[in-house]
Design a protein around this motif. Sequence first.
Motif, PDB file in Angstrom:
ATOM      1  N   GLY A 242       0.824  -1.216   0.000  1.00 18.19           N
ATOM      2  CA  GLY A 242       0.000   0.000   0.000  1.00 18.19           C
ATOM      3  C   GLY A 242       0.845   1.246   0.000  1.00 18.19           C
ATOM      4  N   GLY A 243       0.224   2.349   0.412  1.00 20.80           N
ATOM      5  CA  GLY A 243       0.930   3.629   0.460  1.00 20.80           C
ATOM      6  C   GLY A 243       0.692   4.444  -0.795  1.00 20.80           C
ATOM      7  N   HIS A 244       1.157   5.671  -0.747  1.00 23.72           N
ATOM      8  CA  HIS A 244       0.940   6.559  -1.888  1.00 23.72           C
ATOM      9  C   HIS A 244       1.878   6.197  -3.029  1.00 23.72           C
ATOM     10  CE1 HIS A 244      -0.193  10.089  -4.035  1.00 23.72           C
ATOM     11  NE2 HIS A 244       0.957  10.696  -3.903  1.00 23.72           N
TER      12      HIS A 244
ATOM     13  N   MET B 167      -2.739  -9.873  -3.390  1.00 24.24           N
ATOM     14  CA  MET B 167      -2.472 -10.407  -2.053  1.00 24.24           C
ATOM     15  C   MET B 167      -3.633 -10.177  -1.063  1.00 24.24           C
ATOM     16  SD  MET B 167       0.160 -12.114  -2.634  1.00 24.24           S
ATOM     17  CE  MET B 167       0.509 -12.804  -1.018  1.00 24.24           C
ATOM     18  N   PRO B 168      -4.259  -8.988  -1.031  1.00 17.02           N
ATOM     19  CA  PRO B 168      -5.406  -8.845  -0.127  1.00 17.02           C
ATOM     20  C   PRO B 168      -6.563  -9.775  -0.485  1.00 17.02           C
ATOM     21  CG  PRO B 168      -4.822  -6.709  -1.141  1.00 17.02           C
ATOM     22  CD  PRO B 168      -3.881  -7.730  -1.686  1.00 17.02           C
ATOM     23  N   VAL B 169      -6.707 -10.065  -1.794  1.00 12.99           N
ATOM     24  CA  VAL B 169      -7.761 -11.014  -2.216  1.00 12.99           C
ATOM     25  C   VAL B 169      -7.404 -12.397  -1.668  1.00 12.99           C
ATOM     26  CG1 VAL B 169      -8.941 -12.020  -4.228  1.00 12.99           C
ATOM     27  CG2 VAL B 169      -8.098  -9.649  -4.319  1.00 12.99           C
TER      28      VAL B 169
ATOM     29  N   SER C  80      -4.023   0.820   8.520  1.00 10.29           N
ATOM     30  CA  SER C  80      -3.051   1.615   7.756  1.00 10.29           C
ATOM     31  C   SER C  80      -2.226   0.662   6.894  1.00 10.29           C
ATOM     32  CB  SER C  80      -2.147   2.406   8.695  1.00 10.29           C
ATOM     33  OG  SER C  80      -1.323   1.520   9.418  1.00 10.29           O
ATOM     34  N   PHE C  81      -1.511   1.218   5.917  1.00 12.74           N
ATOM     35  CA  PHE C  81      -0.755   0.326   5.035  1.00 12.74           C
ATOM     36  C   PHE C  81       0.588  -0.056   5.638  1.00 12.74           C
ATOM     37  CE2 PHE C  81       1.664   4.058   3.780  1.00 12.74           C
ATOM     38  CZ  PHE C  81       2.888   3.542   3.403  1.00 12.74           C
TER      39      PHE C  81
ATOM     40  N   ALA D  61      -5.788  -3.263   3.568  1.00 12.63           N
ATOM     41  CA  ALA D  61      -6.930  -3.486   4.482  1.00 12.63           C
ATOM     42  C   ALA D  61      -8.233  -3.015   3.842  1.00 12.63           C
ATOM     43  CB  ALA D  61      -6.687  -2.743   5.799  1.00 12.63           C
ATOM     44  N   LYS D  62      -8.152  -1.989   3.018  1.00  6.89           N
ATOM     45  CA  LYS D  62      -9.378  -1.463   2.384  1.00  6.89           C
ATOM     46  C   LYS D  62     -10.010  -2.525   1.489  1.00  6.89           C
ATOM     47  CE  LYS D  62      -8.031   3.361   2.506  1.00  6.89           C
ATOM     48  NZ  LYS D  62      -7.861   4.636   1.837  1.00  6.89           N
ATOM     49  N   VAL D  63      -9.159  -3.259   0.736  1.00  8.72           N
ATOM     50  CA  VAL D  63      -9.676  -4.303  -0.160  1.00  8.72           C
ATOM     51  C   VAL D  63     -10.267  -5.437   0.679  1.00  8.72           C
ATOM     52  CG1 VAL D  63      -9.035  -5.935  -1.986  1.00  8.72           C
ATOM     53  CG2 VAL D  63      -7.903  -3.707  -1.859  1.00  8.72           C
ATOM     54  N   ILE D  64      -9.554  -5.809   1.726  1.00 11.94           N
ATOM     55  CA  ILE D  64     -10.009  -6.921   2.582  1.00 11.94           C
ATOM     56  C   ILE D  64     -11.361  -6.562   3.210  1.00 11.94           C
ATOM     57  CG2 ILE D  64      -9.448  -8.237   4.684  1.00 11.94           C
ATOM     58  CD1 ILE D  64      -6.439  -7.890   3.844  1.00 11.94           C
ATOM     59  N   VAL D  65     -11.469  -5.330   3.705  1.00 13.70           N
ATOM     60  CA  VAL D  65     -12.724  -4.878   4.332  1.00 13.70           C
ATOM     61  C   VAL D  65     -13.849  -4.890   3.293  1.00 13.70           C
ATOM     62  CG1 VAL D  65     -13.873  -2.824   5.273  1.00 13.70           C
ATOM     63  CG2 VAL D  65     -11.670  -3.566   6.212  1.00 13.70           C
TER      64      VAL D  65
END
Length: 448
Positions: A278-280, A311-313, A342-343, A355-359
């Motif tokens: 993640g991150g910018h 990976m989050p998937v 946070s990333f 985490a956003k994708v997982i959520v």
Amino acid sequence: MIKISRCSFVRKARDDRLTDRAAVVGLGYVGIPLACCLAQSGVEVTGIDIDDSRVDAIRRGENPLKGEEPGLSELLREVVTKKLLAATKDYSCLGNVDAIFVCVDTPINRKKEPVYDNLLSAVKHVGRNMRKGVLVSIESTIAPATMKTKILKVLEKESGLKAGKDFYLAHCPERVMPGKLLYNLVNLDRIIGGFDEKSAEVAERWYARFVKGKLHKTDMTTAEVVKTVENAYRDVQIAFANEVGLICEVLGLDAFEVRRLVNTSPYRDMHLPGAGVGGHCLPKDPWLLVYGGRKSHPSLMPTARAINDRMPVHMVELVSEAFREAGLRMSKGKIVTILGYSFLENSGDTRNSPAKVIVRLLSDKVTLRIHDPYVLDTENLGITKDLEAALRDSDCAVLVTKHRAYSEFGLGRMASLMRHRILVDGRNAFDKSEAIKLGFVYRGIGKG
Ligand SMILES: NC(=O)c1ccc[n+]([C@@H]2O[C@H](COP(=O)([O-])OP(=O)(O)OC[C@H]3O[C@@H](n4cnc5c(N)ncnc54)[C@H](O)[C@@H]3O)[C@@H](O)[C@H]2O)c1
């Protein structure tokens, strides 16, 4: 008492001043530490941002960035108190400064192409307000050739001035990282890409005020390529580690032990597999490089991006597997606690966080609780800082970010609070055998 704003102060004192003046445009993760370091070196700095909350916070001497940033809040308070740093939304101050540093965000769109709306808007304002003899240093990360094809043209058009003759121009990309902003800014070597030799020399003198690392002068396009390659290289290496992690999972092996042994061989530096990147910067900068070099049809970097994006998937697949092994059905009656939003560990930066994708993928399957000690709940997701409450009667814990708080809390305490013991560890934060001894059904990235 009449209050004098920094702008009128700058105008009034223009001719009889003793100190140098600089402006930093864009007061985020890059601009704030830069403004503070310049101010600490004795320069009078005006920070410019379009975001009221950032400008207001800095005026109050408060650091608007969340997460652990050693020394930054103290330094910001000090330089604001000493009136070496002011903040405004007004670009007119640029007419009275000796150097302008542009640090606005440079995201990508859905087609993975750069979006320069903020950057070009900032550069237009800079061009309209700057004076002769000024240095303009672009710190934002940009696709190769952007300095020549966009920034230079906009600056010259808006200012009516000529680079190299009337003003100095450089691309000096940042190497900071949330959690180490000040440290990296001061200690790491820096690439100074000048429009011409004189521009590089002028920029070098400015950066020498606060950078302890070496300053490497080059041309603007090389500097653009170096910055994007640095991050693309890291992203590809992480993708490799992630792929090894997935292979180890199906072979029933521990990718972290494999990595340890691989790295006993000289010239190997295998990275860590994990729940996602993640991150910018890392998810974006490889695409800036690919965009700049699109005529060569790059394929390795897009493939690495696809692996890391998946990976989050895969984390969600591990949650499903673990529920099946525990003999439980995923339903709204089941509580899944996300540990870390946070990333990056011990940071509050949520940009492009896995985490956003997982959520998003789990939210219609189970009841979610999200814990993060650093993240402000600006999206109203119910993010809590109370770890005990987040774990009480939970059926499954999904560790996405390796915040120190989780290892300090410990598996035993987690086990005692949870209704069912399912653990999906995306960062190798916990010991698998200890988790199994405590009765957890365990899944982990890279843990077969
Ligand atoms: N975050 C990092 O760790 C990091 C590291 C190295 C390089 N970079 C690069 O530096 C640049 C900035 O990143 P960041 O993380 O500081 O972004 P950020 O989003 O934290 O900050 C950017 C700031 O620019 C402001 N802004 C946007 N448009 C503006 C305008 N027209 N005028 C004035 N202000 C404007 C925004 O309001 C925001 O406060 C990006 O190109 C990024 O890729 C970031």
